[in-house]
Design a protein around this motif. Structure first.
Motif, PDB file in Angstrom:
ATOM      1  N   TRP A  28       0.962  -1.419  -0.135  1.00 28.99           N
ATOM      2  CA  TRP A  28       0.087  -0.069  -0.092  1.00 28.99           C
ATOM      3  C   TRP A  28       0.884   1.085   0.010  1.00 28.99           C
ATOM      4  O   TRP A  28       0.634   2.175  -0.747  1.00 28.99           O
ATOM      5  CB  TRP A  28      -0.829   0.105   1.262  1.00 28.99           C
ATOM      6  CG  TRP A  28      -1.691   1.073   1.226  1.00 28.99           C
ATOM      7  CD1 TRP A  28      -2.968   1.755   0.767  1.00 28.99           C
ATOM      8  CD2 TRP A  28      -1.217   2.477   2.259  1.00 28.99           C
ATOM      9  NE1 TRP A  28      -3.348   2.882   1.097  1.00 28.99           N
ATOM     10  CE2 TRP A  28      -2.536   3.040   1.898  1.00 28.99           C
ATOM     11  CE3 TRP A  28      -0.353   2.627   3.212  1.00 28.99           C
ATOM     12  CZ2 TRP A  28      -2.554   4.486   2.466  1.00 28.99           C
ATOM     13  CZ3 TRP A  28      -0.589   3.812   3.996  1.00 28.99           C
ATOM     14  CH2 TRP A  28      -1.720   4.671   3.762  1.00 28.99           C
ATOM     15  N   LEU A  29       2.022   1.375   0.765  1.00 31.43           N
ATOM     16  CA  LEU A  29       2.570   2.344   0.915  1.00 31.43           C
ATOM     17  C   LEU A  29       3.545   2.517  -0.444  1.00 31.43           C
ATOM     18  O   LEU A  29       3.607   3.877  -1.018  1.00 31.43           O
ATOM     19  CB  LEU A  29       3.714   2.455   2.098  1.00 31.43           C
ATOM     20  CG  LEU A  29       3.598   2.684   3.329  1.00 31.43           C
ATOM     21  CD1 LEU A  29       4.489   2.057   4.246  1.00 31.43           C
ATOM     22  CD2 LEU A  29       2.936   3.949   3.728  1.00 31.43           C
ATOM     23  N   ALA A  30       4.116   1.455  -1.142  1.00 29.59           N
ATOM     24  CA  ALA A  30       4.901   1.597  -2.393  1.00 29.59           C
ATOM     25  C   ALA A  30       3.844   2.012  -3.549  1.00 29.59           C
ATOM     26  O   ALA A  30       4.421   2.577  -4.439  1.00 29.59           O
ATOM     27  CB  ALA A  30       5.325   0.029  -2.595  1.00 29.59           C
ATOM     28  N   LEU A  91      12.130   4.915  14.001  1.00 33.35           N
ATOM     29  CA  LEU A  91      12.606   5.940  13.076  1.00 33.35           C
ATOM     30  C   LEU A  91      11.540   6.607  12.366  1.00 33.35           C
ATOM     31  O   LEU A  91      11.499   7.896  12.236  1.00 33.35           O
ATOM     32  CB  LEU A  91      13.571   5.186  12.063  1.00 33.35           C
ATOM     33  CG  LEU A  91      14.013   6.173  10.766  1.00 33.35           C
ATOM     34  CD1 LEU A  91      15.143   7.373  11.429  1.00 33.35           C
ATOM     35  CD2 LEU A  91      14.854   5.253   9.738  1.00 33.35           C
ATOM     36  N   SER A  92      10.284   5.860  11.943  1.00 31.12           N
ATOM     37  CA  SER A  92       9.377   6.477  11.386  1.00 31.12           C
ATOM     38  C   SER A  92       8.383   7.538  12.160  1.00 31.12           C
ATOM     39  O   SER A  92       8.028   8.546  11.871  1.00 31.12           O
ATOM     40  CB  SER A  92       8.513   5.565  10.735  1.00 31.12           C
ATOM     41  OG  SER A  92       7.692   4.583  11.974  1.00 31.12           O
ATOM     42  N   PHE A  93       8.401   7.036  13.491  1.00 34.61           N
ATOM     43  CA  PHE A  93       7.891   7.961  14.618  1.00 34.61           C
ATOM     44  C   PHE A  93       8.513   9.128  14.853  1.00 34.61           C
ATOM     45  O   PHE A  93       7.930  10.170  14.967  1.00 34.61           O
ATOM     46  CB  PHE A  93       7.575   7.221  15.722  1.00 34.61           C
ATOM     47  CG  PHE A  93       6.012   6.474  15.849  1.00 34.61           C
ATOM     48  CD1 PHE A  93       5.103   7.370  15.992  1.00 34.61           C
ATOM     49  CD2 PHE A  93       6.029   5.392  15.755  1.00 34.61           C
ATOM     50  CE1 PHE A  93       3.692   6.546  15.951  1.00 34.61           C
ATOM     51  CE2 PHE A  93       4.660   4.409  15.838  1.00 34.61           C
ATOM     52  CZ  PHE A  93       3.678   5.178  15.982  1.00 34.61           C
ATOM     53  N   VAL A  94       9.777   9.056  14.954  1.00 28.13           N
ATOM     54  CA  VAL A  94      10.638  10.228  15.027  1.00 28.13           C
ATOM     55  C   VAL A  94      10.550  11.107  14.074  1.00 28.13           C
ATOM     56  O   VAL A  94      10.530  12.371  14.279  1.00 28.13           O
ATOM     57  CB  VAL A  94      12.008   9.747  15.459  1.00 28.13           C
ATOM     58  CG1 VAL A  94      13.031  11.101  15.597  1.00 28.13           C
ATOM     59  CG2 VAL A  94      12.227   9.103  16.793  1.00 28.13           C
ATOM     60  N   ASN A 222       2.470  14.256   2.967  1.00 34.11           N
ATOM     61  CA  ASN A 222       2.046  12.956   2.217  1.00 34.11           C
ATOM     62  C   ASN A 222       2.709  11.817   3.004  1.00 34.11           C
ATOM     63  O   ASN A 222       2.095  10.907   3.496  1.00 34.11           O
ATOM     64  CB  ASN A 222       1.887  12.876   0.877  1.00 34.11           C
ATOM     65  CG  ASN A 222       0.853  12.724   0.371  1.00 34.11           C
ATOM     66  OD1 ASN A 222      -0.191  13.665   0.424  1.00 34.11           O
ATOM     67  ND2 ASN A 222       0.287  11.657  -0.621  1.00 34.11           N
ATOM     68  N   LEU A 223       3.947  11.833   2.907  1.00 34.73           N
ATOM     69  CA  LEU A 223       4.759  10.802   3.460  1.00 34.73           C
ATOM     70  C   LEU A 223       4.314  10.311   5.045  1.00 34.73           C
ATOM     71  O   LEU A 223       4.112   9.379   5.735  1.00 34.73           O
ATOM     72  CB  LEU A 223       6.246  10.853   3.394  1.00 34.73           C
ATOM     73  CG  LEU A 223       6.676  10.711   2.138  1.00 34.73           C
ATOM     74  CD1 LEU A 223       8.205  11.519   2.200  1.00 34.73           C
ATOM     75  CD2 LEU A 223       6.929   9.585   1.723  1.00 34.73           C
ATOM     76  N   LYS A 229      -0.215   6.010   9.277  1.00 35.09           N
ATOM     77  CA  LYS A 229      -1.505   4.891   9.010  1.00 35.09           C
ATOM     78  C   LYS A 229      -0.768   3.359   8.877  1.00 35.09           C
ATOM     79  O   LYS A 229      -1.307   2.469   9.912  1.00 35.09           O
ATOM     80  CB  LYS A 229      -2.217   5.255   7.805  1.00 35.09           C
ATOM     81  CG  LYS A 229      -3.012   6.372   7.749  1.00 35.09           C
ATOM     82  CD  LYS A 229      -3.875   6.499   6.387  1.00 35.09           C
ATOM     83  CE  LYS A 229      -4.851   7.769   6.533  1.00 35.09           C
ATOM     84  NZ  LYS A 229      -5.625   7.781   5.210  1.00 35.09           N
ATOM     85  N   ALA A 230       0.351   3.324   8.312  1.00 44.85           N
ATOM     86  CA  ALA A 230       1.018   2.257   8.210  1.00 44.85           C
ATOM     87  C   ALA A 230       1.496   1.516   9.701  1.00 44.85           C
ATOM     88  O   ALA A 230       1.460   0.595   9.762  1.00 44.85           O
ATOM     89  CB  ALA A 230       1.987   1.986   7.211  1.00 44.85           C
ATOM     90  N   ASN A 231       1.844   2.811  10.215  1.00 43.03           N
ATOM     91  CA  ASN A 231       2.404   2.344  11.666  1.00 43.03           C
ATOM     92  C   ASN A 231       1.633   1.605  12.746  1.00 43.03           C
ATOM     93  O   ASN A 231       2.003   0.734  13.277  1.00 43.03           O
ATOM     94  CB  ASN A 231       3.035   3.831  12.401  1.00 43.03           C
ATOM     95  CG  ASN A 231       4.542   4.117  11.683  1.00 43.03           C
ATOM     96  OD1 ASN A 231       5.200   3.359  11.188  1.00 43.03           O
ATOM     97  ND2 ASN A 231       4.758   5.494  12.159  1.00 43.03           N
TER      98      ASN A 231
END
Length: 269
Positions: A28-30, A91-94, A222-223, A229-231
């Motif tokens: 979905w992310l890709a 990493l994604s949260f930070v 957007n990122l 959402k993916a997290n």
């Protein structure tokens, strides 16, 4: 020992099921326009999900055919993958914690400031030598042409809830005072504001605001939105995998203890 292996087989079946939503979230992310153009963020979740699936399958086979060496290798690899998933989540949260969005009076959508996002994202996306390729890729996508299909009037457009990417790249910033004709066609104001983006906007449908800082900020917005959402899925998967791993380690130790006890009894027999 058979009981421990049966428990391990069931646990690895759960891990196999757990890898599926990770892979789906990665796909979905890709598939999103921004991730299609930013290869750094496109495939890590998919790759991690596939590796978890393969390791879980190896654990299932090891438990089913009582291959203790394979089970030990499976537990080691699963520990590494769980740590990698945890690092990815942290990493994604930070890097997605800062939010560069701001509300525009009288508009249903938000607009975005580049300096409102984390410096790591700005460095790896907008301040790198990759932005030229990203810009070209976005311009060739249908992300802006979809606006004309979704909004038939100015009232619908101004009250709409478009994506950060569309808000930043497909229209001029509201502060510039451009006059609306359609979602991607605007009339130049008599006295545009001093924002540099006001002078970068063009009605050329292959250019629009893809060279604007607002577009860069929209990409980061957007990122941020998509990874947040993916997290949610990744956190649930991580919790289940840790639970499966802890119980799997206990079952593996029990199997080793049972095997030693069996050999000890055979030695006395």
């Amino acid at each position: 020992m058979a009981l421990s292996n049966n428990i391990t087989s069931c646990l690895n079946f759960i891990a196999i099921l757990c890898s599926i939503p990770i892979i789906v979230a990665g796909i979905w992310l890709a598939s999103k326009p921004d991730n299609e153009c930013i290869h750094l963020f496109r495939w890590p979740v998919v790759i991690l999900g596939i590796l978890i699936l393969l390791v879980a399958l190896a654990g299932f086979v090891g438990a089913f055919w009582n291959r203790q060496g394979l089970l030990a290798f499976h537990l080691f690899c699963m520990a590494v993958l769980i740590v990698l998933l945890l690092i990815l989540l942290i990493l994604s949260f930070v890097v997605t914690r800062p939010d560069g969005s701001y509300v525009v009076p009288g508009r249903g959508y938000k607009e975005y400031r580049l300096d409102g996002f984390s410096s790591w994202l700005r460095t790896h996306v907008t301040n790198s030598g990759n932005w030229g390729k990203i810009r070209t890729c976005l311009a060739e996508s249908d992300v802006c042409s979809k606006l004309g299909q979704n909004y038939a009037s100015a009232d619908q457009f101004f009250s709409g809830h478009m994506s950060p990417l569309q808000s930043g790249c497909c229209k001029p910033p509201t502060i510039c005072g451009y006059g609306y004709v359609n979602p991607t066609l605007w009339v130049n104001p008599t006295n545009p504001m001093g924002d540099p983006d006001c002078y970068l906007w063009t009605n050329d449908q292959t250019q629009l605001c893809f060279g604007c800082n607002a577009c860069k900020a929209g990409v980061l917005g957007n990122l941020r939105k998509e990874w947040r959402k993916a997290n949610v899925i990744l956190i649930i998967a991580l919790v289940v995998l840790i639970w499966v791993y802890v119980i799997g380690c206990s079952a593996f130790k029990n199997a080793q203890t049972e095997d030693l006890f069996r050999r000890y009894k055979q030695g006395w027999a």
